[in-house]
Design an enzyme around this catalytic site. Sequence first.
Site, PDB file in Angstrom:
ATOM      1  CB  ALA A   1      -0.886  -0.015   1.229  1.00  0.00           C
TER       2      ALA A   1
ATOM      3  CD  GLU B   1      -2.126  -7.519   3.408  1.00  0.00           C
ATOM      4  OE1 GLU B   1      -1.963  -6.349   3.009  1.00  0.00           O
ATOM      5  OE2 GLU B   1      -2.461  -7.804   4.556  1.00  0.00           O
TER       6      GLU B   1
END
Length: 257
Positions: free
Chosen positions: A65, A111
């Site tokens: 992220a 992820e």
Amino acid sequence: MEFIKVTEQYQPGIALIQLNRPKELNALNKQLMEEVRDALQVFDKNDQVRVIIITGNEQAFAAGADIKQMADKSAIDMLLIDQFSTWDQIRKTKKPIIAAVSGFALGGGCEFAMTCDMIIASESAKFGQPEIKIGTIPGAGGTQRLTKAVGKAKAMELILTGRFLSAEEAHFYGLVNKVVPVEMYLHEAVELAKEIARMSPVAVQLAKEAINRSFETQLDEGLAFERKNFYMTFASEDQKEGMKAFVEKRKPEFKGR
Ligand code: DAK
């Protein structure tokens, strides 16, 4: 689309989403994830698309992220931004998604790859959950999905140290389907997608749904869910065609009905 490139028919029946923030190693900012979500929702409704491939570039699938976007946020900021709803919508995609991973797949990048249904990796792929090194922990499923994929001991090691897993190790632990030379990873993902695209889309969707259920339920409930989806395939023309073709010793022609 600012941060992704989308090709609806990369090959017949196969859509491609390419993460496209190369200078930031495809760090997953909010807008990029929303663009991915929007593209997936369009593909999910498009009968011409059977399988979706998500890829980055040779250097990075995604290095996590966007740390710069998160750095100053408070817990309440994070709660109100609620990026999880975007990730949840991505997770609900009905069509199969293959991640074609080369280079870094770290943190949210790892992820995200694990949120896809299968992973084809290049020899240079590096998987990891290094959030611990920046004072946080995985937030988009890493502690759950990585543990289910590689087992408790290895997941503990990776998540508590932030170490990376090479492509070869990732294959050994069952995190990825196949490892191929760098120049082949997208090609290999396409080959896998082509094979799936030849099957009944109805059966593919029902099978994906049932497999995912195994992560969310006890065995009894999972078996009941599978049974329901199994019966449902008998309501499809594709099941009739598939079995008839077998008996008649010919290839089936699936219509997705
Ligand atoms: N975020 C922002 N920018 C990043 C980045 C990231 N995750 N990773 C790399 N970059 C940027 C670098 O800042 C650099 O930008 P400039 O300085 O040139 O402007 C550029 O990409 C190239 O990076 P490096 O110069 O660092 O390249 P190196 O080859 O030297 O190193 C590296 C590559 C991947 C080892 C290194 O960049 C690195 O350690 N990156 C950070 C990896 C990391 O810690 N990832 C985990 C981030 S936390 C959530 C969902 C998910 C998450 C959280 C919430 N919700 C749904 C709410 C997930 C959290 C995370 O992923």
